[in-house]
Design a protein around this motif. Structure first.
Motif, short mmCIF file in Angstrom:
data_model
loop_
_atom_site.label_atom_id
_atom_site.label_comp_id
_atom_site.label_asym_id
_atom_site.label_seq_id
_atom_site.Cartn_x
_atom_site.Cartn_y
_atom_site.Cartn_z
N ILE A 203 5.08 0.71 0.28
CA ILE A 203 5.52 -0.55 1.17
C ILE A 203 5.01 -1.50 0.27
N ARG A 204 5.87 -2.53 -0.09
CA ARG A 204 5.85 -3.73 -0.88
C ARG A 204 6.32 -4.98 -0.18
N ASP A 205 5.69 -6.09 0.03
CA ASP A 205 5.84 -7.10 0.59
C ASP A 205 6.49 -6.99 2.06
N PHE B 142 0.64 -0.97 -0.15
CA PHE B 142 0.03 0.05 0.15
C PHE B 142 0.95 1.43 -0.03
N ILE B 143 0.24 2.47 -0.12
CA ILE B 143 0.90 3.77 -0.20
C ILE B 143 0.45 4.76 0.85
N LEU B 144 1.16 5.00 1.59
CA LEU B 144 0.67 6.22 2.43
C LEU B 144 1.18 7.67 1.79
N LYS B 145 -0.10 8.33 1.58
CA LYS B 145 -0.02 9.69 0.91
C LYS B 145 0.07 10.72 1.93
N ASN B 146 0.82 11.82 1.52
CA ASN B 146 0.45 12.86 1.99
C ASN B 146 0.88 13.34 3.32
N GLY B 147 1.62 12.44 4.09
CA GLY B 147 2.06 12.63 5.39
C GLY B 147 3.18 13.21 5.47
N ARG B 148 3.44 13.90 6.70
CA ARG B 148 4.61 14.46 7.24
C ARG B 148 5.79 13.24 7.48
#
Length: 415
Positions: free
Chosen positions: A26-28, A4-10
């Motif tokens: 994040i992959r595997d 998954f992808i964590l978007k737009n965080g600091r």
């Protein structure tokens, strides 16, 4: 969920001097990419973390999670359910309990649990009147063997200087702890501060200094800001000379707050004298609750009551350091990269380097007026506090638990 992808965080990774708004993929179960506007793949889940801090997984260098039936509580109260991805059990178990620690706690927790093992038979209790004995039951060879067979778990030796122990053993546990730690190539963690029955004689300053003199570079002195007798300052509030010598040798200074071990006065006096902590830890205690704490836990340098299951977590203690003048990246460094190095787990935790296991603490930074009360009952008003929003351990996501307070994990609000 491992992709998954964590978007737009600091994204704040003090070990790499990173502090920016960005995406993290994040992959595997590993950190795959950090950048702007990362594209999602066919199997990615997108998490918009605008307004949140994305940090390396918090590491608690000093907690107590071993005990009957405490595996679930460890995750909820001081582990992945509380924003912490890795923790070190600091002396709750020794050689006799190791197999049970491994099977009943470590193998059952989502949190990565390591251990600093104690090295002696405990006196009958903290009320102990036992006198100095020649039958010391202090382990050296057994602990070294265990450390060699289970290097992924055993990260050090825990010893303590406090009346119930020194009354029976003197400084022999510290001396033998130094021997075992050196033979195993591991650090020793030293507790200072007189917990136990207040009618027992306080630890003489000379004994505390002798114990400090046994610490070597890379060892951990825990309870830096201790307000108890047997602590690290003289009656005038000046740091013991042996503390300065230990700091100069490269001994790691850990705070480990817990129920007894932090006062505003001790913190400010030692900070003014140049004793900045190297690690922030909780000293959280996970045991069946015996009832709420009532009143102050420390008065006139001695404890006033028995510990119960902890009512504060690492993220709550972190708020105290804003009030002491630390900024957010420095607070996070003291709870990520610094304890990872101290425990020798920096090959797998403590930063957001590409390819590392995806251990991530997503934190809310709340603003307002917060009551920050030390163990002597003195309160200060803080303006910022943390609370966990999401924890990722090896790519597996965990929602926060309910927290130790009715309102969650942050300190009590005054507004």
């Amino acid at each position: 969920m491992t992709s998954f992808i964590l978007k737009n965080g600091r994204i704040v990774d003090p070990s790499q001097d990173v502090d920016k708004i960005a995406d993290l993929a994040i992959r595997d179960g590993r950190i795959a990419e950090i950048g702007d506007d990362l594209s999602d793949g066919p199997h990615d889940e997108i998490l918009d973390l605008s307004g949140y801090v994305v940090a390396p997984g918090l590491i608690d260098l000093h907690a107590h999670v071993y005990g009957q039936g405490t595996a679930a509580e460890a995750d909820a109260l001081c582990g992945v359910g509380a924003g912490v991805t890795s923790l070190i059990d600091a002396g709750s178990a020794g050689l006799p309990e190791f197999d049970d620690l491994k099977e009943s706690i470590i193998s059952q927790c989502g949190t990565a649990v390591y251990s600093f093992l104690y090295n002696h038979w405990w006196p009958s209790g903290f009320e102990s009147e036992e006198e100095l004995s020649q039958d010391l039951h202090i382990e050296v060879d057994g602990l070294v063997d265990l450390a060699e067979r289970f290097p992924e778990i055993v990260r050090g030796i825990k010893v303590a200087v406090m009346p119930p122990i020194t009354r029976k053993y003197g400084l022999a546990p510290v001396e033998k702890g130094r021997e075992a730690a050196q033979a195993a190539g591991l650090p020793m963690m030293l507790h200072v501060g007189d917990i136990g029955a207040p009618h027992l004689d306080a630890t003489p300053r000379e004994m505390t200094e002798r114990a400090l003199d046994l610490l070597a570079e890379g060892d951990v002195l825990t309870h830096l800001f201790c307000p108890l007798t047997g602590g690290l300052m003289d009656e005038k509030g000046m740091a013991l000379p042996a503390l300065k010598a230990a700091k100069d040798r490269g001994v790691i200074m850990d705070t480990a707050v817990g129920d007894y071990q932090f006062s505003w006065e001790a913190a400010e006096r030692l900070l003014d004298q140049g004793f900045t902590p190297d690690v922030i830890s909780s000293d959280a205690e996970v045991r069946p609750r015996t009832g709420p704490k009532e009143g102050v836990m420390v008065k006139d340098g001695r404890v006033t009551g028995e510990r119960v299951a902890s009512e504060m977590t690492l993220v709550e203690y972190m708020a105290f350091y804003f009030e002491l003048g630390f900024d957010l990246p420095e607070i996070l460094r003291l709870c990520t990269a610094a304890p990872a190095r101290a425990a020798g787990i920096d090959d797998r935790a403590g930063d957001l380097k590409l390819g590392k296991p995806a251990d991530i603490s997503v934190l809310a930074v709340e603003e307002g007026a917060f009551r920050l009360t030390d163990v002597t009952g003195i309160s200060r008003t803080g303006s910022k506090a943390f609370s966990p929003y999401l924890t990722i351990k090896n790519g597996q996501s965990y929602e926060p638990d309910s927290g130790p307070h009715p309102w969650g994990f942050s300190p009590p609000r005054l507004d």
